[in-house]
Design an enzyme around this catalytic site. Structure first.
Site: not given
Ligand SMILES: *Cc1c(COP(=O)(O)O)cnc(C)c1O
Length: 474
Positions: A84, A136-137, A227, A270, A394, A461
């Protein structure tokens, strides 16, 4: 590096870009029948998000968490220390991230948006402005939840699908400077710099631009946070396109990129080659302490942050693998290969091709369809019907509505994204995708568009449903 002409292996390696791995475990796939796919897309309301994975042949919906892991990552998973607190697996991951990125403190999170939540909660107050190279979303949602306003400071070329620019993700320094002048540096908690830029099509930022952003921000006392979701692909583009970096390993380039930032956060789904995970890494001791105080509220102990010990092992090992030149050269090369096949067949795509996806330009693909009948949504559905290839809209559907007027947002870009998972498909699969898109392009007049029959109030979407207008002749 030039190889001897007699070294056929080396020449073929350089010229043919073969997969730098072989298979040890496989997952069967097949296209099924067109009749079955027609029924499946109808049941899914012509929305590829609502298809079942088992009805899909080649799945290019997203590159997020869809990576195939290596035998070494699986071996490391067996070594996961599930204590833990004080897990050995955390120490391993921490050391790898410190060495690759150069930041002192590492705070683990369950995925990228977990990291965004921590950073935004600590740094953003109502009335703040956060400049970024395109939104980014999830990033923007966390900024807004904390009372901040996102301001786009990316160069204009990023919004034009045909503009040729080697670093379409670059920040426009004049836009950034004028924001500072307009709202005051004290109202800008940090600069959010994405490498590469997902929403612009995986477009990279140059080293020169990162350096300049860093200098400008430092002169105003504004920290820069990166990011880093696709930072390795960005480093590869610098190696390929920016003078002076041709002979530098990707790992060196990545380290230099991060030297122009105060910290970074990463969705490990990613470029870290894992199915789940993330982290924040910073230099500032005080900020690190705040992050550790908050991570226990949302994610877990500062030595696991929502990940199992085995997840952290796989993440660390994944970062070591993705920062090898041979890996990332093939990765970005495979995406470019798909782009080249489509280009050769005259299929309209967004140029230049980015690091993780090829985008079909639905406006030019289906010029007979007005944006009101959802050309990109229709194109994604039609591509699935004819081939079993799953892609993502998109365009106008993803853009949603203006909450004040209730009108559709009408984005300039009406696109279908073909996103390539890492180490999952071969170049033969890319040929199938290109062939399917090219044949569909020849039959494009048979696609008559869609009408929306169910529209959820937000992020439509994901779950909206559609019906074809008239009968499609595919
Ligand atoms: C996927 C992504 C995120 C968010 O990450 P999650 O692992 O999906 O929560 C943030 N910024 C970028 C550019 C991304 O592609």
């Amino acid at each position: 590096m030039q190889s001897k002409e007699s070294d056929i292996g080396a020449v073929a390696w350089r010229e043919l870009n073969p997969e730098p791995y072989k298979f040890k475990a496989v997952e069967p796939i097949s296209p099924g029948t067109e009749e079955h796919r027609r029924r499946a897309i109808e049941e899914a309301g012509y929305n590829t998000f609502l298809l079942r994975s088992e009805d899909v042949f080649i799945d290019l919906l997203t590159d997020s968490g869809t990576t195939a892991m290596s035998d070494r990552q699986w071996a490391h998973m067996m070594r996961g220390d599930e204590a833990y607190a004080g897990s050995r697996s955390f120490s391993f991951m921490e050391r790898v991230i410190q060495e690759l990125f150069g930041f002192r403190h590492v705070i683990p999170t369950h995925q990228g948006r977990g990291a965004e939540n921590l950073l935004s909660t600590i740094l953003i107050r109502p009335g703040h402005y956060i400049p970024g190279n395109m939104y980014f979303t999830t990033t923007r949602v966390h900024q807004e939840r904390n009372g901040g306003t996102f301001v786009d400071v990316i160069i204009d070329e990023a919004h034009d699908p045909a503009a040729a620019h080697p670093f379409k993700g670059n920040v426009d320094l004049d836009k950034l400077e004028s924001l500072v002048r307009r709202v005051g540096a004290e109202n800008i908690p940090y600069m959010s710099l994405a490498v590469t830029v997902n929403m612009a099509g995986g477009q990279p930022v140059s080293m020169q631009n990162m350096r300049a952003v860093h200098e400008l921000c430092r002169s105003h006392g504004i920290p820069v946070f990166v990011d880093a979701a696709r930072c390795v692909e960005n480093a590869y583009f610098i190696q390929q396109r920016e003078p002076g970096y041709q002979d530098r390993p990707v790992r060196d380039i990545l380290r230099e990129m991060m030297s122009y930032a105060d910290g970074c956060w990463m969705s490990a789904k990613k470029d870290a080659l894992v199915n789940i995970g993330g982290f924040v890494a910073v230099n500032d001791d005080h900020l690190a302490q705040k992050l550790r105080e908050l991570v226990v509220v949302f994610e877990g102990m500062p030595t696991y942050g929502g990940m199992a010990g085995r997840d952290m092992e796989a993440l660390a090992r994944g970062l070591l693998e993705s920062t090898e030149d041979s890996y990332v050269r093939h990765r970005v090369g495979q995406v470019e290969y798909l782009g080249e096949l489509l280009r050769r067949r005259g299929v309209p795509i967004v140029e230049p091709v980015g690091g993780h996806a090829v985008y079909l330009d639905a406006k030019r693909f289906l010029p007979h369809l007005p944006q009101d009948v959802f050309p990109a949504q229709a194109l994604a559905a039609a591509l699935y019907i004819v081939s079993g290839v799953r892609s993502m809209e998109r365009g106008i559907v993803s853009a949603g509505r203006n909450p004040e007027t209730g009108e559709h947002h009408r984005p300039n870009l009406e696109l279908v994204r073909l996103t390539i998972p890492r180490r999952v498909y071969t170049s033969r699969h890319m040929q199938v995708v290109a062939e399917a898109a090219a044949r569909l392009y020849e039959a494009r007049d048979g696609i008559t568009g869609l009408e929306m029959v169910y529209e959820p109030p937000t992020l439509r979407f994901f779950t909206a449903r559609f019906r074809p207008l008239g009968r499609w002749r595919l």
